[in-house]
Design a protein around this motif. Structure first.
Motif, mmCIF file in Angstrom:
data_model
loop_
_atom_site.group_PDB
_atom_site.id
_atom_site.type_symbol
_atom_site.label_atom_id
_atom_site.label_comp_id
_atom_site.label_asym_id
_atom_site.label_seq_id
_atom_site.Cartn_x
_atom_site.Cartn_y
_atom_site.Cartn_z
ATOM 1 N N SER A 597 0.794 -1.233 0.000
ATOM 2 C CA SER A 597 0.000 0.000 0.000
ATOM 3 C C SER A 597 0.823 1.277 0.000
ATOM 4 N N TYR A 630 0.271 6.356 -1.672
ATOM 5 C CA TYR A 630 -0.606 5.390 -1.020
ATOM 6 C C TYR A 630 -1.466 4.787 -2.117
ATOM 7 N N TYR A 631 -1.307 3.474 -2.353
ATOM 8 C CA TYR A 631 -1.942 2.822 -3.496
ATOM 9 C C TYR A 631 -3.363 2.407 -3.158
ATOM 10 N N THR A 632 -4.300 2.866 -3.980
ATOM 11 C CA THR A 632 -5.711 2.540 -3.821
ATOM 12 C C THR A 632 -6.181 1.743 -5.031
#
Length: 665
Positions: A597, A630-632
């Protein structure tokens, strides 16, 4: 490999089973007590197995595989994966006899794996010996003596429960593998069974290459099996849509240590593309869906055309799933029907986003989109945006398959109010054109454009401009993700000539080139080197005669981070941007995904704007920074901090902060 004591193999085990069977039958005939005899033989209720079970005693063991080159990692891993003794190591047997049975089961499994890796003469034996003293998992006391001693299945203490409930001594189960000479692939043949005749021949060099085979390679099972499907694909490419694999024949020459393979291919009839049938369409017009076919009626069948049609339909954003396949049989006229089965997705979307930077302040946008406005994939998108620097409305329209396949009618328009350091006022723009795709990654867009502007800025007239022009854009996009690309590149070359329709006279041409490249260091794309560049020039009018919005500007989150929006380049005495007739930018960043993430992104960027179209001095203002991601599910959330390396007194701040969705470029 020499060992003291008894070595176990499958033949000796079978002999032991035969002896036990004879003794059991003799016991039954004599009418002796079964329990007593079975106890003596080790199988009755008083046997060592029962005793050990009662005492909870188990024979701990370690598994070792010897005799294989350490470089054969795939082979070693395959042996360990099929091993029963390794799989059940956490559940040790109560006796050595039970461990021996596990080992015998493994021997057969191992020899099967050896054949699958091309070692058709490979042999496997095993022995059970006291654990070696240097085993890090076993103490010296547990070893109980010489680690090289081979342990018999009937010797003490393993054959019976140790006195006082002590645990049996740990042992090593050692598999000794002799791979022997590998067999090599010496010959590949095709047996092509057509409706009227059969042809047997050797595979050509081209067919071998497409099948990922080459003569002289080790005759492992996986590539030989996979090559059969490649051979089927070869025949499909030649116009046989219903081809099937028949019997595969593998012949081993034990003298020469070679393997010969013959693939039988039952072709069926050769065919041309026939009628297209559409299934599953609800609100999308069936004729529109059928129009995505990439082949002409009557064209020879090609799976590549089927793949292209499916890809284009999937990229239309109208369907959750798309299946394109031939449905036999081949008709008497030599044509085969093709079925397109689709499952529609929802066609309306509402969304929005927010962004922030210390220079531009907060911003927000929202949109409504319909991707099937009139039933033929027409996409209309209406949006609204607002920030401290611009507020307004925008609309885009796209009609796919316009007049011909892979061609679209595109239009866009916007009406906005601007309040930036460079200029203030109103701007209305519109464009209508045709977009044509060619190849896998390229497209060209061409059409007229018109705009009205009433802008006031530094070194610009406070006059209303009415411009008409032509917009021509050549694009390439081979990236794998629009918001977070890890490989591929983007390129956009824009040429736009303008002329005044009313108001102040102005004639000029704007030319710009934007590009970015992405290189992943690993297969997962967790570590990516990304670079971008921009160059542009305006030919025609002097800077002061150009509308303020048509000049080039640089600086901010979309260009050179670390400097305020539009403030890289010439400034007036108040520190307001003047813009210019040429621009040059470059940047590079390293994207490291530290966890699932979270990621970090160090970067460096430089750029400048010049008053002349062909400046002699190309000095750039540089900045550096560190970003966090921040990976969504929809893309990375970006937080960047950048500092100007060429800070100008009373102009540039010590740092800038940027927050938005998606990568910087």
């Amino acid at each position: 490999m020499a060992n003291r004591g008894k070595r176990y193999n499958r033949k000796s085990r079978l002999r032991g089973i035969g002896v036990v069977s004879v003794l059991l039958m003799g016991t039954a005939v004599s009418g002796c007590s079964g329990d007593g005899v079975l106890s003596e033989l080790g199988f009755g209720k008083d046997s060592d197995s029962a005793a050990q079970d009662a005492l909870g005693a188990k024979v701990p063991y370690q598994v070792k595989i010897e005799g294989i080159d350490p470089q054969e990692e795939k082979l070693i891993n395959a042996l360990r994966e099929v091993s029963t003794s390794i799989r059940l190591q956490s559940r040790p047997t109560p006796s050595l006899a039970g461990l021996e049975r596990r080992a015998e089961d493994d021997v057969e499994r191992f020899e099967t794996v050896l054949r699958a890796f091309g070692f058709y003469d490979g042999q496997v034996a095993f022995n059970i010996r006291k654990a070696e003293p240097d085993d890090p998992n076993i103490s010296d006391d547990e070893n109980g003596g010489d680690g090289d001693d081979v342990v018999s299945a009937t010797s003490e203490p393993a054959a019976g429960a140790p006195a006082g409930g002590e645990q049996p001594d740990p042992v090593d189960l050692v598999y000794v593998v002799d791979v022997k000479q590998p067999y090599l692939l010496s010959e590949v043949k095709f047996s092509i069974v057509r409706p009227d005749h059969t042809t047997k021949r050797e595979a050509t060099d081209e067919e071998l290459e497409r099948s990922n085979l080459h003569l002289g390679q080790r005759a492992a099972a996986d590539p030989i099996i996979l090559a059969e499907q490649y051979a089927v694909d070869i025949m499909r490419d030649r116009g046989y849509p219903l081809v099937e694999a028949g019997q595969r024949t593998v012949i081993a020459n034990t003298t020469e240590k070679t393997i010969s393979v013959t693939y039988e291919l039952i072709t069926g009839a050769q065919a041309n593309f026939g009628k297209v049938n559409v299934k599953g369409a609800e609100s999308v017009d069936e004729d529109f869906i059928a129009g995505y076919r990439s082949w002409k009626p009557g064209q020879k069948y090609s799976p590549e055309e089927v793949k292209t049609t499916r890809r284009d339909l999937a990229q239309s954003n109208l369907f959750d799933s798309v299946i394109v396949k031939p449905v036999g049989p081949v008709a008497e006229n030599g044509e085969i029907p093709v079925e397109i089965e689709v499952h529609e997705r929802k066609h309306r979307t509402i969304g929005g986003g927010v962004d922030f930077s210390t220079a531009e302040g907060p911003g927000a946008n929202a949109f409504w989109e319909n991707r099937n406005l009139f039933g033929a994939g027409e996409r209309l998108r209406l949006g609204i945006e607002g920030s401290g620097q611009s507020q307004g409305l925008e609309a885009t329209f796209r009609k796919p398959q316009f007049l011909k396949r892979r061609q679209a009618l595109v239009a866009d328009g916007s009406a906005k109010n601007y309040s930036t350091d460079a200029y203030d006022g109103e701007l209305v723009e519109s464009f209508v054109g045709v977009e044509r795709k060619f190849g896998d990654y390229w497209s060209v867009t061409l059409g007229p454009t018109a705009e009205y502007s009433n802008l006031t800025g530094a070194d610009s007239p406070n006059e209303e401009f009415y411009l008409g022009g032509l917009r021509g854009i050549l694009r390439r996009d081979s990236t794998d993700n629009p918001l977070d690309p890890t490989e591929g590149n983007r390129l956009e070359f824009n040429v736009s000539p303008y002329t005044s329709l009313s108001g102040p006279s102005a004639q000029f041409t704007s030319v710009s080139l934007n590009g970015s490249q992405y290189f992943a260091f690993d297969e997962e794309g967790d570590y990516v080197l990304a670079g971008r560049g921009r160059a542009g020039m305006i030919i025609g009018e002097d800077r002061s005669d150009l509308p303020a919005n048509k000049r080039f500007y640089s600086g901010g989150g979309g260009s050179v981070r670390g400097y305020e929006y539009q403030k890289v380049g010439p400034l007036d005495e108040d520190g307001d941007p003047l813009g210019g007739r040429s621009v040059l930018e470059a940047g590079v960043e390293f994207r490291a995904r530290v966890t699932e993430s979270f990621g970090i992104v160090p970067f460096i960027e430089g750029g400048n704007v010049f008053e002349a179209s062909d400046p002699e001095d190309l000095d750039l203002l540089w900045a550096a920074g560190l970003g966090f991601r921040y990976y969504t599910a929809v893309g990375p959330l970006r937080f960047d901090v950048a500092v100007p390396l060429d800070k100008r007194d009373n102009v540039d701040d010590d740092f800038q902060i940027y927050l938005s969705l998606g990568q910087a470029f």
